[in-house]
Design an enzyme around this catalytic site. Structure first.
Site, short mmCIF file in Angstrom:
data_model
loop_
_atom_site.label_atom_id
_atom_site.label_comp_id
_atom_site.label_asym_id
_atom_site.label_seq_id
_atom_site.Cartn_x
_atom_site.Cartn_y
_atom_site.Cartn_z
N HIS A 121 34.19 37.42 35.15
CA HIS A 121 34.54 36.21 34.40
C HIS A 121 34.04 36.41 32.97
O HIS A 121 33.02 37.06 32.76
CB HIS A 121 33.85 35.03 35.07
CG HIS A 121 34.23 33.68 34.58
ND1 HIS A 121 33.77 33.16 33.39
CD2 HIS A 121 35.03 32.73 35.11
CE1 HIS A 121 34.25 31.93 33.23
NE2 HIS A 121 35.03 31.64 34.26
N ASP A 198 26.55 37.12 40.05
CA ASP A 198 27.29 35.90 39.72
C ASP A 198 27.87 35.35 41.03
O ASP A 198 28.87 35.86 41.53
CB ASP A 198 28.38 36.21 38.71
CG ASP A 198 29.24 34.99 38.38
OD1 ASP A 198 29.04 33.92 39.00
OD2 ASP A 198 30.13 35.11 37.51
N GLN A 201 31.54 31.96 42.88
CA GLN A 201 32.60 31.79 43.88
C GLN A 201 32.13 32.13 45.29
O GLN A 201 32.91 32.04 46.24
CB GLN A 201 33.81 32.67 43.53
CG GLN A 201 34.51 32.29 42.24
CD GLN A 201 35.18 30.93 42.29
OE1 GLN A 201 35.47 30.39 43.36
NE2 GLN A 201 35.44 30.35 41.13
N LYS A 224 31.39 23.94 41.49
CA LYS A 224 32.24 24.79 42.33
C LYS A 224 31.86 24.65 43.81
O LYS A 224 32.56 25.15 44.68
CB LYS A 224 32.10 26.26 41.90
CG LYS A 224 32.45 26.50 40.44
CD LYS A 224 33.63 27.41 40.27
CE LYS A 224 34.05 27.49 38.82
NZ LYS A 224 33.74 28.77 38.19
N CYS A 362 40.06 33.04 32.85
CA CYS A 362 38.85 33.53 32.19
C CYS A 362 38.52 34.96 32.59
O CYS A 362 37.34 35.34 32.63
CB CYS A 362 37.63 32.63 32.45
SG CYS A 362 37.80 31.01 31.71
C1 LIG Z 1 33.56 29.37 37.16
C2 LIG Z 1 32.94 30.72 37.06
C3 LIG Z 1 31.98 31.02 36.10
C4 LIG Z 1 31.56 30.03 35.04
O1 LIG Z 1 31.15 28.84 35.57
P1 LIG Z 1 30.96 27.55 34.63
O2 LIG Z 1 30.83 26.45 35.61
O3 LIG Z 1 32.19 27.44 33.79
O4 LIG Z 1 29.73 27.78 33.83
C5 LIG Z 1 31.43 32.28 36.09
N1 LIG Z 1 31.81 33.19 37.01
C6 LIG Z 1 32.73 32.95 37.94
C7 LIG Z 1 33.09 34.01 38.92
C8 LIG Z 1 33.33 31.70 38.01
O5 LIG Z 1 34.26 31.45 38.93
#
Ligand SMILES: *Cc1c(COP(=O)(O)O)cnc(C)c1O
Length: 404
Positions: A121, A198, A201, A224, A362
Site C-alpha cells: 500500500h 502491515d 488487511q 478495517k 493505493c
Molecule cells: C488501508 C490500508 C492501509 C492504510 O490504512 P489507513 O487506515 O488508511 O491508515 C495500509 N495498508 C493496507 C494493506 C491497507 O489496506
C-alpha cells in the site's frame, strides 16, 4: 456455521435500499461497516462519561481513563502482546508506519537498506521514500510473480548486512495474497534486521499472535476491523520502543517540563502526545470484542467459502480476468473486464445497489506490474452472502452486454 441474518441485524447500514435496490456492500477492504455494539459504546461514552483522560481525579475522568486503558488491554490480548505498554494508539496504519519511519528512521545512515515488496500500500512505500530523500537510505523491492505472490528466492537475495528493516504487508488489499510472513520474519531476524508487518488487511482475516510471530512492529487501522475511523495501532516490542526517540511532543508524552529540560513519559504514553481519540479507542475495543464473540476461526472459514464461491462464479465470465491468483488468498477479488474501464463497471453496478471499489487501491506499482490502469475489487466480509455475489455476477453480465 453462524447465522448471517442475525449478524446482519447488528449492522444498521446494511439494511437499506440504494437506488431502489438492497445495498450489496462489497467494499470491505476500503472500510468495514460498524456493528451496533460499537456505535452504542461510543454513543454511551459521549452521553455518560465524556472527559479528558489521565489528568483528572474527578469521577468522569476516572471512568474515561479506565475505559481508554481497558481498550488498550483488549487490543493487547487480541494480538497476544506481552504487555499493554507495547500497544500505541495512533490515527491508523498510515500514522503507525510514519511513526516508525520518523523515529526508527532517525538512527539510519546513508547506504542503510530497507526492503519492502512490490505489493505494498502507498502507506508502506512513501514514508520510506521520504527517508531515502532525507537520509540517503536504499529502498529495495521484493518482486512478485504473475499470480501476485512474493518471489521468495529474490527476497533472500535482497537481504544484506546493510539491511536495517524489512516492512511487508501480510495480506494485500488489492490482490488478496496472503504472504508467508513467518518465513519472511525468520529470514529477516537471521541477519539481525528489524521487521514491520502491515496487518491492515489481516487483523480481521487471520489470527495474529505477535508473540509467536516474533515481529518487531505490527500496524493496523480500527476502521478495517469494524471499529471507527481515526484510531489505529502500532505494536512494537517493548525494548525497541523504549530505545526509540519520541514522535510528536506535547501533553501526555512528558513526565516533567521546565524551560531547561523536559523528561519524557514511559511507554506507551511516550508516543501518545496530546489528547488522544478516546471514543475511538473505546469503539475499537468493542469491535474486537465483537470479533472475539463471533470467533475468528468461524469468520475465516466462512469468508473462505465466500471467496471460493465468488471466484468460481466470476470465473464463468469469459471476458473477466481475476488479478491476484495466489495459492494462499484472503476474501478479495480484483478483476478486469475486456473493453470496459473499471470506472464504468463501478458506476454501472452501483445502479444495482452494488458497492465495489475501482481504481488502483493505493497500490499503483501493482497496476504497473500487471500492466493495467486499474481494477474493480469486490472485498468480502462475514456479513456478505452468496446471494449478494449472485447480484454482483448478474450485474456484471449486464455491463458486458452494454459494452458489446
Ligand atoms: C488501508 C490500508 C492501509 C492504510 O490504512 P489507513 O487506515 O488508511 O491508515 C495500509 N495498508 C493496507 C494493506 C491497507 O489496506
Amino acid at each position: 456455521m453462524f447465522d448471517i441474518e442475525k449478524i446482519r441485524r447488528d449492522f444498521p447500514v446494511l439494511n437499506q435500499l440504494v437506488r431502489g435496490k438492497p445495498l450489496v456492500y462489497l467494499d470491505n477492504a476500503a472500510t468495514t461497516q460498524k456493528p451496533i455494539q460499537v456505535i452504542e459504546a461510543m454513543d454511551k461514552y459521549y452521553r455518560e462519561y465524556n472527559s479528558n483522560i489521565h489528568r483528572g481525579v474527578h469521577r468522569l475522568s476516572q471512568l474515561s481513563t479506565d475505559a481508554y486503558e481497558k481498550a488498550r488491554v483488549v487490543v493487547k490480548n487480541f494480538i497476544s502482546a506481552n504487555s499493554s505498554e507495547e500497544i500505541i494508539f495512533t490515527r491508523g496504519a498510515t500514522e503507525s508506519i510514519n511513526l516508525v519511519a520518523a523515529t526508527f528512521g532517525k538512527s539510519l545512515k546513508k547506504g542503510d537498506e530497507i526492503i519492502i515488496s512490490h505489493m505494498e500500500h502507498h502507506a508502506n512505500i512513501v514514508p520510506w521514500q521520504m527517508l531515502r530523500l532525507e537520509k540517503g537510505i536504499i529502498l529495495k523491492i521484493i518482486p512478485i510473480n504473475d499470480k501476485g505472490e512474493i518471489i521468495f528466492d529474490e527476497f533472500l537475495k535482497l537481504l544484506t548486512d546493510k539491511t536495517k528493516l524489512v516492512s511487508v504487508v501480510h495480506i494485500s488489499n488489492t490482490l488478496g495474497t496472503i504472504n508467508p510472513i513467518e518465513d519472511i520474519i525468520n529470514e529477516t531476524k537471521k541477519i539481525g534486521a528489524k521487521i514491520l508487518i502491515d496487518a491492515s488487511q489481516s487483523i480481521h482475516h487471520s489470527k495474529i499472535n505477535v508473540k509467536e510471530l516474533d515481529c518487531d512492529f505490527l500496524v493496523f487501522s480500527g476502521h478495517k476491523i469494524y471499529g471507527p475511523t481515526g484510531i489505529g495501532i502500532l505494536y512494537g516490542k517493548k525494548h525497541i520502543l523504549n530505545d526509540l526517540p519520541p514522535y510528536q511532543t506535547g501533553g501526555d508524552m512528558i513526565r516533567s517540563v521546565s524551560f531547561e529540560e523536559t523528561l519524557f513519559n514511559d511507554l506507551p504514553y511516550k508516543f501518545e502526545a496530546g489528547t488522544p481519540n478516546i471514543s475511538g479507542a473505546i469503539g475499537l475495543a468493542e469491535a474486537l470484542n465483537y470479533i472475539n464473540d463471533l470467533g475468528l476461526e468461524n469468520i475465516i472459514n466462512y469468508e473462505n467459502e465466500l471467496l471460493n464461491y465468488g471466484t468460481e462464479l466470476l470465473s464463468q465470465i469469459p471476458e473477466l480476468r481475476i488479478i491476484g491468483t495466489s495459492e494462499k488468498k484472503a476474501a478479495v477479488i480484483s478483476f478486469v473486464l475486456e473493453n470496459v474501464h473499471p470506472h464504468d463497471i463501478g458506476t454501472m453496478v452501483d445502479i444495482d445497489g452494488v458497492a465495489i471499489r475501482t481504481g488502483h487501491h493505493c497500490t499503483e506499482p501493482i497496476m504497473r506490474r500487471f500492466n493495467i490502469p486499474a481494477t474493480s475489487r469486490a472485498s468480502l466480509s462475514f456479513y456478505n452472502s452468496k446471494d449478494e455475489l449472485n447480484v454482483l455476477y448478474k450485474s456484471l453480465l449486464k455491463v458486458i452486454k452494454m459494452f458489446k
